[in-house]
Every structure is written in C-alpha cells, then in structure tokens.
Design a protein around this motif. Structure first.
Motif: not given
Length: 791
Positions: A1-8
């Motif tokens: 979630m943190v990884l994809l949230g950062g990319v988003a």
C-alpha cells in the motif's frame, strides 16, 4: 500500500495540466474563437499587469512609479517595465509612433502636411509656434509646441478620434486607479509550475517593498494578466486533484473500517485503488497529453466508482466459501455489465459540445475498465483470503447490528412512494415551471482568485469598461485584414444604429496600410530630403536641441520606412520601443495570419443577437457574458445528442443483460424515479442546474444503472429473499453509494465553479440512486414478481 501509494502520489504530481480554459469550450462559438485568438495573438505568456489603486490620485501615481522603479532593479526577474509615459517624455521619445501614424494616414492629409513642411510655409509655422510659446500662458499644448515647432502632433481627425478612444489606457479618468505592464524573465512561462514560482517571487518582492517603503494600507496593489491566471489555474487544479484523491481515499478507508473493522484487506483495497489511479493517470497522459481543469476531478470520481467492485467482491465472498475463480463466476457478470454500462455512460459524454467534459468522461471510462479488471483478477484473491475472518467478525456483531431495513413491512409502502414522488414532481413543475439553467454561470472561473479580482477592478476602473468586450479580426494578408476590418466596421455601425451597441473602437489608422504607405512614400520622399533645412529653421527660430529632436526623429523614421518599402517589403512596420509596444497592443502577426484588436460596448452583454450580427469567419468577440447564454443554448441541444444515443445503447445493453422485460422495466423505472426526486430537490432547495452540471445527468444515469444491475442480479441469486440480500449486497451497495458520493462530493470544494457544481449535483443524485436501489428496488422486484413476505 505504501509503495503503490507513493507511486500514485508521484503520478499525481507529475501530471501536466493545461491552463488554457478556452480549450474546454466549443471551438465553433464566436465567443470561444475570440478567446482563442485573444490568447494566441495578444496574450503574452510573461506579461504581468500590476494594478495600483487608492482614494488619492497623487498617491496612486507615486506608488505606481515607485514600485515600477523598484522592479527595474530586479534584472534577473524582470525584463522590461512598461508604464504610463509622462507628457515630456512622450514628446521627447514619441517620434517613432508619431511618424507611424502619419505614414499610414490618408494620402490627402499627408499631402497637406507636406505642404506645411515645404519652404517657405515651414518657416511661418515655426515662427507661429515660437510666438505662441512667448506670448501664451503655460499649458500642455504650449509645452508640446516647445518640442514640436512644426505641429507634427496635430493629427488628422480620424487619428485624433483613435487617440481619444484610448484603447490601452493605463489610468482611470480620476487618476485613482493606475496600472503598468511587467515583462518577466528567467523562467519558462508555458510551464504553470515555473510561472507559479515566478509569481510567488513577485508577491514576496511586493510584500517586502511595501514594508520597506511604508506604503499605506489604503493603497491596493494587485497582480493579474496571463502569468497570474495561468499560475492560479494550474496550481489550483493540482491542489484540487491531490486533495480530492487524498480526501476520497481517507473517507473510503474510514467507511471500510467502520463496516468491517479489518486492516489487512483495507490495505490491499487501497493498494488496488492506487494501482488503478497510477495506470489511468499514465495511460491518460499518453493518450490525451496535458489534462484540462475539468480532468482534475476524474481521479476522485474514479476512486469512488472503482472501489464499488472491490466491496461487492468482498461482501459476496463473506456469504460463503469461495475460490477466486468461483467468486469471479458468481459476481463477475454483474461487475462486468455494471462497469460496461457505467463506462458507456461516461463515453457518451464525447457527444457533448464541451471538450473538457468529454476528456473527463474518457478518463473515467478508461479507469473503470482498468478498475473492474484489477478488482476481478487481483482483489478477488484478497477478498477470498480474508472473507472468512470478516464473516466471523460479522456473525459476532449481527446480534447488535442495525439492520438495513425493517423485515416485514410489506411492499405497499414502496408502491405508495413509487406513485407519490412522481406526482409531487409533476405538481412542483406545474407550480414553479420546469427547472432551467442558470444564465450567469462561468463554469471554468476559479472561485477564489486574486488575479480575477484585480482584473475585474481594472475593467471597472478604466472608464467603466466592464462592458467593453474585445473584438478581433484576422486575415491572411494585410490587404485582406483591412478589408475584413472595414467590413466589420460597417456591421458594427449598423448594430449601433439598431440599438444593440453603445459604441465600438477599431484600430483604423493604427494598422499598416500598404496602399496608403506606398502613396505616402512618394509624398514624404522629398520632405525627408529637407531634414537639414528644417532643422536649421528650427535652430534659427531659437528652439533648443530638444525642439529639434522630435522633428528629426520623425523624419528619420520616415526615411527608414521609405527604404524598407524600396527594398521590397510589402509594408513597413513601426520602429522604436514606444511605437512597437503601442502597435503590438492592437496588431500582431503570427505565421501567415495577421490579427487586429478592437473593442465593442454592447447594451446587453448577455444577449447573443449582437454577437451573431457582428461576427463572421474572420471576426470574433471574447465575450464571457454572451458565452454563458451560448453554452446554455448549446447544452440544451447536447441533451438530445447525449441522452438519446445513451438511452438507446443502454436500453439495448439492459435487454441483453436481463433478458426479462420485467427486470428491464424495473431498472428503467428506478432511474425515472430518481429523476423525479432530483427535480423536487432542485425546485425546492439551493441545488440548481447550469450549463456544466447538467452534463452530470448521464453520469447519474450510468451509476444508477450500475446499482440497479447489481441489485437485480443479487435478487435473482437470492430468489427475492430480502434477508439474504440485506446481509450481503445491500451493505455492499450502501458502501458503494457512500463511496461514490464521497468521490463526487469531494469535488464540491474544487476551485473551478463548474467542477464544484458537478460534484454537488452528482453526490446528491448518487445518494438518491443508492436509496432507491437498496430500499425501494427490492420491494418493487418482489411486487412485480409476485413474491410475498414469508416466501
């Protein structure tokens, strides 16, 4: 979630927005064409307008001069400062502009001037000027004569009228309001982020200077113009998108936690939403390039819709033991059909006349397709994995949980409501007429805009020019431009006679006229050769060197223009900073197209009759007042172009989906019922329709069908058993309705008025659709299929 949230988040911040609002409007409207031409030819990217106003004219003048002088010291930030020129400086440096005016004047007037400059008439004119200076009282005319002994500033009547029109005034008649232009440097003004940084430096410099110079609080200083608008619109779009996404994501997470109290599936759900957002943003950027102001709202809408599919999968997985494949087989058809109908509703927005709405519809449709795929083939595994844990928690809470609706109330009340709401709606229309579109609504205007406040003050202060509207003329050559200009002049004169216009100003006499220039070239050629004689006569009469400078400057400019024509140029252009600056405000050339700028003063700016009587393919007006009327007219036509194809396509789709006329009619009636409820709300509350949020009707239609399809499929699976539907699908649709309303509702705080109104009307409409689907549609289904309580 943190990884994809950062990319988003990185994807959000890397989105490139277009701050050109006119590109969001129908290009064939004369008003939009005028805005396009005004921006293309006359709006310089780096030209900032600084406005100064106070109750004291002298204080306004001193403040403007002092701040202008301070800005000139910032060579890394400012390239040029253009301010009102004092009379003495105008007489000293205005030779290039004066020569240009004469060079384009009627040959008959120029011939009279040449006769006045020939010997011995020139000596008599010079002597008369000296006599007036020696005998006359001090006044501006006498002072001008000290710089202009030959009377070159005594312009022909047509040019004097143009001068009095003051097409580019820098001060109000009472002197309390002043402005000057600032040409920025050091940044790429086509990039709104760089422009916003430059504008912030200007604001910081202004704040520091006000403190150092102890400028009184009664003095108001504003920053407006293209850089200010571009920086504000771009920054507000970026803020709107980021804030709406963050708000929507947080509220969806809170809603999921309240309903399920599970953190792991919530984390995976948010990660899936981030993935949908990442793919949509990047694919949308590749397909559409820069996103418009209206596309700033697509992300929140998309998240509110895409989460629905994940919640339906999760709730259905909690009703029993499933494998991911079994779950997809059971729920997949309803999700795919719902996604298809909703995507179709958004794609139908391509029939709208508003390109901004069409772009937003395409982005949301793309995201819905991606969201349905990611949820079905990605999140379904997560739903199955954590469903048993969630089901266990649900069973422990069932005893004290609030039920979705009472169990044994019968179907009668739902049938009464089905009749009452349409009847009340019809009565309301009879009492208050049909809902209508707001006439004075500007959908792309930023609600809180210091630059717009400064612009409106400028328009009002410069001779009450809030009704002075730019009119533009184009041509492929100078001859065709002048022909189109005089044709426009004839039409404007007719409009004045008909009472549609108070008056107008066209730059006749200020444009390069090849025919007049060629004729005047031969008239002035012998005059230029008399430069030394004329200078000697001025010196002999007792004038100072300053008295000779203006005359010599005019003659040298004529000599340069004559040489330019002799060298084969189609027409001569002005020389000197003052002349070039003045003419560039009214005449521009870009490639093979030439454009001229004037103004009109309509009696009623919102009426379109004067627009249609004025404009043709070569002329247009940048009129916001009549644009609102034009958009309302166009949107009414769009309703047929948008709704009729959409209704036909969705009706066919529903027939394929249900293959039952009862279920088909039930879903269609539920949509009509929601429409009647919306009519009641817009008639008796503050909600209203305008030329922008009316485009939300297809969206409401599509999301309402989405809920209806899910509920009909759920009722079929449960064979009309309300208890089974309440325990699973109803709660899922409650979440879906709330999340979609959150997605749209977060736009209610958007900076653009149109986007905010769209968010408000869609949020309310989706909640109505949710109530109908969860509480009324199941009862109507049981009634139409003959299912009684206890069955």
């Amino acid at each position: 979630m943190v990884l994809l949230g950062g990319v988003a988040y990185l994807s959000l911040t890397r989105v490139q927005f277009s701050a050109s609002l006119y590109k969001l409007l129908p290009a064939d409207l004369p008003e939009v064409r005028g805005m396009d031409w005004l921006n293309r030819f006359f709006s310089q990217d780096g030209q900032l307008i600084v406005t100064v106003s106070s109750p004291d004219p002298e204080l306004s003048a001193k403040t403007a001069q002092a701040f202008g002088a301070r800005l000139r010291l910032e060579s890394g930030l400012i390239a040029v400062v253009h301010e009102e020129i004092p009379l003495v400086r105008l007489a000293q440096e205005g030779g290039g502009l004066l020569a240009w005016l004469w060079f384009n004047a009627e040959p008959g007037e120029v011939r009279k001037l040449a006769e006045r400059l020939a010997a011995p008439a020139s000596g008599e004119v010079i002597a008369g000027a000296m006599a007036r200076i020696e005998d006359g009282l001090f006044d501006p005319e006498i002072m001008i004569r000290s710089y202009d002994p030959l009377g070159l500033t005594n312009l022909p009547a047509s040019l004097r009228a143009m001068k009095e029109a003051d097409a580019d005034a820098m001060a109000s008649p009472d002197g309390k309001f002043r402005l000057f232009y600032v040409e920025g440097s050091g940044v790429d003004f086509s990039d709104y982020r760089a422009t916003a940084g430059w504008l912030q430096e200007m604001k910081d410099l202004l704040a520091t200077w006000r403190t150092e110079a102890a400028v009184p609080e009664q003095v108001k200083i504003g920053l407006t113009g293209h850089p200010a608008f571009m920086a504000e619109v771009g920054s507000e779009m970026e803020r709107d998108m980021t804030l709406s996404v963050m708000t929507t994501m947080a509220l969806i997470a809170l809603l999921f936690w309240v309903m399920h109290r599970q953190s792991q599936p919530l984390g995976w759900l948010i990660a899936a939403l981030c993935l949908v957002l990442i793919l949509t943003l990047n694919l949308g950027g590749l397909i559409f390039g820069k996103l418009s102001v209206m596309s700033a709202g697509f992300a929140a809408i998309l998240l509110g819709l895409a989460v629905d599919y994940g919640i339906i999968l999760y709730r259905e997985a909690m009703t029993g033991t499933h494998t991911p494949a079994e779950l997809r087989r059971q729920v997949g058809p309803s999700i795919l059909w719902a996604a298809a109908t909703t995507a179709i509703a958004f794609l139908v927005l391509n029939f709208s006349s508003l390109p901004g709405i069409a772009e937003m519809g395409n982005l949301v449709a793309l995201g819905i397709a991606l969201g349905a795929g990611i949820m079905l083939w990605g999140f379904s595994r997560i739903a199955v994995q954590f469903a048993s844990q969630g089901a266990s928690l649900r069973r422990r809470r069932d005893a004290s949980a609030t039920k979705v609706s009472p169990r044994n109330t019968g179907n009668g009340w739902a049938l009464v409501v089905a009749c009452a709401i349409p009847m009340l709606s019809v009565i309301s229309i009879w009492l208050k007429d049909l809902p209508h579109l707001a006439t004075e609504f500007h959908p792309f205007r930023i609600r809180t805009s210091p630059s717009m406040v400064a612009w409106q003050e400028m328009q009002h202060s410069l001779r009450g020019r809030e009704n002075s509207i730019p009119v533009l003329v184009t041509g492929g050559s100078m001859e065709s431009l002048l022909e189109n200009l005089f044709a426009l002049k004839a039409r404007l004169e007719n409009s004045v006679e008909d009472g549609a216009l108070e008056g107008f100003m066209l730059p006749v006499g200020l444009l390069p006229d090849p025919k007049n220039q060629r004729a005047n070239c031969e008239i002035l050629r012998p005059v230029v050769k008399e430069m030394d004689r004329l200078s000697g006569e001025i010196d002999a009469a007792g004038f100072s060197d300053e008295g000779t400078a203006l005359t010599r400057d005019v003659l040298e400019t004529w000599a340069s223009a004559i040489k330019e024509l002799d060298d084969g140029a189609p027409f001569a252009m002005p020389s000197g900073n003052m002349a070039q600056w003045s003419i560039s405000r009214l005449f521009q050339r870009e490639g093979d197209t030439l454009a001229a700028l004037g103004s009109v003063r309509p009696i009623n700016p919102h009426d379109r009759d004067w627009v249609m009587a004025t404009c043709d393919e070569h002329s247009a007006v940048a009129s916001l007042g009549s644009l609102g009327t034009a958009l309302n007219e166009r949107i009414k036509g769009d309703l047929n172009r948008v709704f009729l194809p959409m209704i036909g396509i969705l009706a066919l789709t529903l027939g394929i989906v249900f293959r039952s006329w009862k279920d088909w009619g039930l879903v269609v009636f539920s949509m009509l019922f929601s429409g009647f409820a919306m009519v009641l709300l817009t008639q008796w509350t503050q909600l209203s329709w305008n030329s922008f949020n009316i485009c939300g009707l297809p969206l409401l239609f599509g999301t309402g069908l989405d809920f209806g399809i899910h509920m009909i499929f759920g009722l079929r699976r449960a064979r009309g058993n309300l208890a089974e539907v309440r325990s699973g699908l109803s709660k899922a649709l409650l979440f879906c309705g709330a999340s979609s309303a959150i997605g749209f509702g977060s736009l209610a705080f958007a900076s653009a008025q149109g986007l905010a109104s769209l968010g408000q009307i869609c949020a309310v409409g989706i909640l109505i659709n949710m109530v109908v689907a969860v509480w009324l549609l199941p009862r109507w289904y049981r009634a139409i299929h003959g299912i009684k309580d206890g069955d």
